[in-house]
Design an enzyme around this catalytic site. Structure first.
Site, PDB file in Angstrom:
ATOM      1  N   HIS A  83       7.131   4.302  12.306  1.00  0.00           N
ATOM      2  CA  HIS A  83       5.798   3.830  12.661  1.00  0.00           C
ATOM      3  C   HIS A  83       5.785   3.123  14.018  1.00  0.00           C
ATOM      4  CE1 HIS A  83       4.139   4.753   8.658  1.00  0.00           C
ATOM      5  NE2 HIS A  83       5.296   4.319   8.198  1.00  0.00           N
ATOM      6  N   ASN A 120      -0.444   5.165   3.820  1.00  0.00           N
ATOM      7  CA  ASN A 120      -0.512   6.289   4.757  1.00  0.00           C
ATOM      8  C   ASN A 120      -1.867   6.976   4.631  1.00  0.00           C
ATOM      9  OD1 ASN A 120       2.142   6.249   5.975  1.00  0.00           O
ATOM     10  ND2 ASN A 120       2.962   7.001   4.034  1.00  0.00           N
TER      11      ASN A 120
END
Length: 485
Positions: free
Chosen positions: A52, A125
């Protein structure tokens, strides 16, 4: 214009010329301003997130629109109309910080609620499932998404070798290679808490919950060709789109919804389907557990400083508040540890002092010292005395959590040969229309064709078990690509 000073507030007389011995030098070590300036410059980059790394963020508000107090006494849901400040960080998963944010990749959806009982972090997500069901596999999986240790190149061989030996990944990989693997920016995609969590009410009763954030801008995806074009033409496309939308008052919004399952329903559903309700590679079908509306999430304020508010943001699924709890989800259990541990390494032991991470309530604990210990507790005692006869929290557990029954023999239980990895992935394939199926097949075949024949055959075998047309479609597409080569 403000007067320039050192970090200690000392006025800087000359910011253009170093102190030297004569006009031609050498430079003297006593030039504290030069040394401090270079030292800080050398340390401007904190370690990049392992996953990320490429991200964007914004602040906003969550507004309760429906009463769910029958399920939870969490104060954030106390009454209809209540508003809570939020921060949301979007990201890609596998790419480095300088990579394109249009790449085919899941998108992180990490949401913080600054509640009056502390920070609630919902770190998910843009997909309701994940590649794995057990956190012990996570480092291996991420290594396959990064760079080959010999060539330092991304490797389809590594990716599909891992996935084809880990068929539980099939559901998520199907989503990844569909058009939802390349969303059109961050505003036009859904978000999910993904894991199963708990809600606890005033009576100490627990229900299981999955969180959904449905975009009110409508779903929009990029074609594979357009995503590739933008990766070169505008690698910050999603960041630019989000920032500009908020800056011009076009505030993105999501409907916050929840699926609820009590434990009796869980047992009956698991007996009927053979699926584990806490398995992160599975969804709860909406026909069995319809979504209920909870509120509205709106992003309405851009950060004033990206590094301070986005790069230093440190969210953890371990951060829940009273009225909530965890679940036996093995991936969640691993992430409860790993996220906070990563923040301690990446930002530092006192990262919760930073404004983006600091709760909007007073904090009382016995944590002291360490780097960047702002305030450091003042004169307050730094230990907790042991009290006789202390009153336990409601239900006897921290957070008022009623707990769940734990029993069995400790060990490593391997269910890979008995788990159903195929039905839900096949259902997803059959849910797509003909054009979406074609795009999925072509997207996957383009990457799979770069792997060796053994890996191709193993992966296509899994696809065929999910749906024969799925397997055949990808096999035919791979053959077409290889025959043209």
């Amino acid at each position: 214009m403000s007067k320039l000073t050192t970090a200690s507030g000392i006025p800087v007389v000359d910011n253009q010329n170093s102190i030297t011995a004569g006009p031609r030098g050498p430079v003297l070590l006593q030039d504290f301003h030069l040394i401090e300036k270079l030292q800080h410059f050398n340390r401007e980059r904190i370690p990049e997130r392992v996953v990320h790394a490429k991200g964007s963020g914004a602040f906003g508000t969550f507004t309760v629109t429906e009463d769910i107090t029958r399920y939870t006494n969490a104060k954030v849901f106390a009454q209809v109309g209540k508003q809570t400040e939020t921060f949301l960080r979007f990201s890609t998963v596998g790419g480095e910080k300088g990579s394109a944010d249009t790449e085919r990749d899941p998108r992180g959806f990490a949401l913080r609620f600054y509640t009056e009982d502390g920070n609630w972090d919902l770190v998910g997500n843009n997909t309701p499932v994940f590649f794995l069901k057990d956190g012990i596999k996570f480092p291996d999986f991420i290594h396959t998404q990064k760079r080959d240790p010999k060539s330092n190149l991304k490797s389809a061989q590594m990716m599909f070798d891992f996935w084809s030996n880990t068929p539980e990944s099939l559901h998520q990989v199907t989503t990844l290679f569909s058009n939802r693997g390349t969303p059109d920016g961050y505003r036009h995609m859904h978000g999910f808490g993904s894991h199963t969590y708990s809600l606890i009410n005033d009576a100490g009763e627990r229900v299981w919950v999955k969180w959904h954030f449905k975009t009110l801008q409508g779903i929009k995806n990029l074609s594979a060709a357009e995503a590739t074009r933008l990766a070169g033409a505008d690698p910050d496309y999603a960041q630019r789109d989000l920032f500009n939308a908020i800056a011009t008052g076009n505030f993105p919004r999501w409907s916050v919804e929840a699926q609820i399952m009590n434990d009796e329903q869980r047992q009956a559903w698991e007996a009927k389907t053979g699926w584990d309700a806490f398995d992160l590679t599975k969804v709860w079908p909406h026909g069995d557990f319809p979504r209920i509306k909870v509120g509205i999430l709106e992003l309405n304020r851009n950060p004033e400083n990206y590094h301070a508010d986005v790069e230093q943001a440190a969210l953890s699924p371990g951060n829940i508040v009273p009225g909530m709890g965890y679940s036996p989800d093995k991936m969640l259990q691993a992430r409860i540890f790993s996220y906070h541990d990563a923040q301690l390494y990446r930002i530092g032991t006192n990262h919760q002092y930073l404004p983006v991470n600091r709760p909007r309530v007073e904090v009382y604990n016995q944590q002291r010292d360490g780097a960047m210990a702002v305030g450091n507790g003042g004169a307050a005692q730094n230990y907790d005395p042991v009290h006789m006869g202390s009153v336990p929290a409601a239900g006897g557990f921290g957070h008022g959590d009623a707990g769940w029954q734990v029993e069995g023999v400790a060990g490593r239980y391997d269910t890979r040969m008995t788990d159903d990895h195929y039905t839900q992935a096949g259902n997803l394939f059959r849910l797509l229309d003909a054009n979406e199926q074609r795009d999925l097949i072509n997207n996957m075949a383009g990457a799979l064709s770069q792997a060796d024949a053994t890996v191709q055959d193993r992966w296509i075998g899994h696809l065929a078990k999910a749906d024969p047309a799925y397997g055949k479609g990808v096999a035919d597409a791979v053959n077409r690509i290889l025959n043209k080569a």
